[in-house]
Design a protein around this motif. Structure first.
Motif, PDB file in Angstrom:
ATOM      1  N   PHE A   1      14.795  50.206 -30.042  1.00 37.63           N
ATOM      2  CA  PHE A   1      16.223  50.135 -29.884  1.00 37.63           C
ATOM      3  C   PHE A   1      16.670  50.955 -28.671  1.00 37.63           C
ATOM      4  CE2 PHE A   1      20.386  51.704 -30.694  1.00 37.63           C
ATOM      5  CZ  PHE A   1      21.196  50.889 -31.067  1.00 37.63           C
ATOM      6  N   ILE A   2      15.965  52.332 -28.585  1.00 35.19           N
ATOM      7  CA  ILE A   2      16.362  53.159 -27.294  1.00 35.19           C
ATOM      8  C   ILE A   2      16.092  52.495 -26.192  1.00 35.19           C
ATOM      9  CG2 ILE A   2      16.100  54.991 -25.953  1.00 35.19           C
ATOM     10  CD1 ILE A   2      15.794  56.518 -28.898  1.00 35.19           C
ATOM     11  N   VAL A   3      14.765  51.797 -26.009  1.00 41.59           N
ATOM     12  CA  VAL A   3      14.333  51.017 -24.664  1.00 41.59           C
ATOM     13  C   VAL A   3      15.425  49.980 -24.536  1.00 41.59           C
ATOM     14  CG1 VAL A   3      12.763  49.310 -23.990  1.00 41.59           C
ATOM     15  CG2 VAL A   3      11.880  51.251 -25.371  1.00 41.59           C
ATOM     16  N   LEU A   4      16.017  49.150 -25.563  1.00 40.35           N
ATOM     17  CA  LEU A   4      16.833  48.088 -25.181  1.00 40.35           C
ATOM     18  C   LEU A   4      18.509  48.847 -24.713  1.00 40.35           C
ATOM     19  CD1 LEU A   4      15.795  45.713 -28.080  1.00 40.35           C
ATOM     20  CD2 LEU A   4      15.270  45.268 -25.800  1.00 40.35           C
ATOM     21  N   ARG A   5      18.690  49.712 -25.497  1.00 41.79           N
ATOM     22  CA  ARG A   5      19.922  50.429 -25.298  1.00 41.79           C
ATOM     23  C   ARG A   5      20.083  51.005 -23.917  1.00 41.79           C
ATOM     24  NH1 ARG A   5      24.341  50.917 -24.619  1.00 41.79           N
ATOM     25  NH2 ARG A   5      25.837  51.815 -25.940  1.00 41.79           N
ATOM     26  N   THR A   6      19.075  51.181 -23.406  1.00 43.29           N
ATOM     27  CA  THR A   6      18.955  52.147 -21.895  1.00 43.29           C
ATOM     28  C   THR A   6      18.547  51.010 -20.981  1.00 43.29           C
ATOM     29  OG1 THR A   6      16.570  52.588 -22.246  1.00 43.29           O
ATOM     30  CG2 THR A   6      18.486  54.389 -22.737  1.00 43.29           C
ATOM     31  N   GLY A   7      18.522  49.825 -21.392  1.00 40.15           N
ATOM     32  CA  GLY A   7      18.038  48.462 -20.340  1.00 40.15           C
ATOM     33  C   GLY A   7      19.217  47.592 -20.280  1.00 40.15           C
ATOM     34  N   PRO A   8      18.799  46.443 -19.957  1.00 37.85           N
ATOM     35  CA  PRO A   8      19.840  45.433 -19.640  1.00 37.85           C
ATOM     36  C   PRO A   8      20.759  44.886 -20.957  1.00 37.85           C
ATOM     37  CG  PRO A   8      17.617  44.484 -19.586  1.00 37.85           C
ATOM     38  CD  PRO A   8      17.401  45.775 -19.516  1.00 37.85           C
ATOM     39  N   ALA A   9      20.303  45.348 -22.068  1.00 38.48           N
ATOM     40  CA  ALA A   9      20.708  44.968 -23.099  1.00 38.48           C
ATOM     41  C   ALA A   9      21.945  45.520 -23.504  1.00 38.48           C
ATOM     42  CB  ALA A   9      19.965  45.132 -24.312  1.00 38.48           C
ATOM     43  N   MET A  10      22.237  46.679 -22.706  1.00 42.47           N
ATOM     44  CA  MET A  10      23.817  47.373 -22.912  1.00 42.47           C
ATOM     45  C   MET A  10      24.925  46.906 -22.544  1.00 42.47           C
ATOM     46  SD  MET A  10      22.843  50.492 -20.263  1.00 42.47           S
ATOM     47  CE  MET A  10      22.497  50.322 -18.529  1.00 42.47           C
TER      48      MET A  10
END
Length: 254
Positions: free
Chosen positions: A181-190
């Motif tokens: 979740f943190i990976v996606l939250r700090t990446g383009p998904a945000m």
């Protein structure tokens, strides 16, 4: 983006499904037959075993090999994330272009495609560049996945800290999902509404899979995700972006 999300989810589900097949639950040895066994699975098992002999446990061996694999794949992963970032940056332009050429007739749509291609050419963006690294990474990651699964059949892989690597660990599974979740939250998904769906689905899937698969696989996910988080911090600079947004909000309130 939806197609890319579907591809990732399908490949993940396929990996887990194949992991449960009897063919992939067979012991793995140096003389195991088949191209996949000889040139993918066994070399990875040998590498993990080598680091086990150096570091003392299979757990540390898995951590070391995970880091090595992710470092080898790092150029591809950086290329993928940068491509996603550039695509994200031009989304307002593409949205405006789509609104400008919203008519569905063939001539208008052809003009829309030409203008869109012009924008991508000027920004040196290749839409396929974001998907290609994923496809290249999959055989390596899939091989490592099965190396761990089949090591669990062949060897007594012991513990990592207080986790029994051969048995499922809900704690590690939840940690792996949280890290994803943190990976996606700090990446383009945000900033991408379409990728926000993946931000909730992928961690949930990892938690479910990790709850009944060997803890060694959850450990692999945790270490890999830590590396991805560090990568995202340097490429996307999410914390700096939040500071800028707070300044803007503060300015509006004034």
């Amino acid at each position: 983006m939806k197609k890319k999300l579907a591809l990732i989810l399908i490949l993940t589900a396929l990996s887990v499904f194949l992991a449960g097949c009897s063919e992939f639950q067979q012991p793995i040895y140096e003389d195991s037959e088949g191209f996949w066994n000889k040139f993918v699975v066994w070399p990875l098992v040998s590498l993990i075993t080598t680091f086990k002999d150096i570091l003392g446990t299979y757990g540390y061996g898995i951590v070391a090999v995970t880091i090595i694999i992710r470092l080898v794949l790092l150029p591809l992963m950086i290329k993928q994330t940068k491509s996603s970032k550039r695509m994200q940056e031009i989304q307002p332009e593409l949205k405006a272009l789509k609104e400008k050429y919203k008519s569905k007739d063939a001539v208008t749509q052809q003009k829309y495609r030409e203008e869109m291609q012009k924008i991508m050419s000027e920004r040196k963006i290749n839409p396929a560049a974001g998907c290609l690294p994923v496809l290249i990474q999959m055989p390596i990651l899939f091989g490592f996945y099965h190396a761990i699964s089949r090591m669990n059949v062949t060897y007594d892989i012991g513990n990592f800290l207080w986790f029994e690597l051969a048995a499922p660990s809900i704690t590690l599974a939840v940690l792996a999902g949280a890290m994803q979740f943190i990976v996606l939250r700090t990446g383009p998904a945000m900033d991408n509404p379409q990728m926000k769906v993946m931000m909730y689905i992928m961690p949930f899937m990892i938690m479910i899979f990790g709850s009944f698969l060997p803890a060694a696989l959850s450990l692999y996910w945790v270490i890999g995700n830590i590396i991805s988080i560090i990568q995202n911090i340097f490429i996307y600079k999410p914390f700096k972006k939040k500071e800028v947004e707070l300044v803007k909000v503060g300015g509006k309130r004034k």
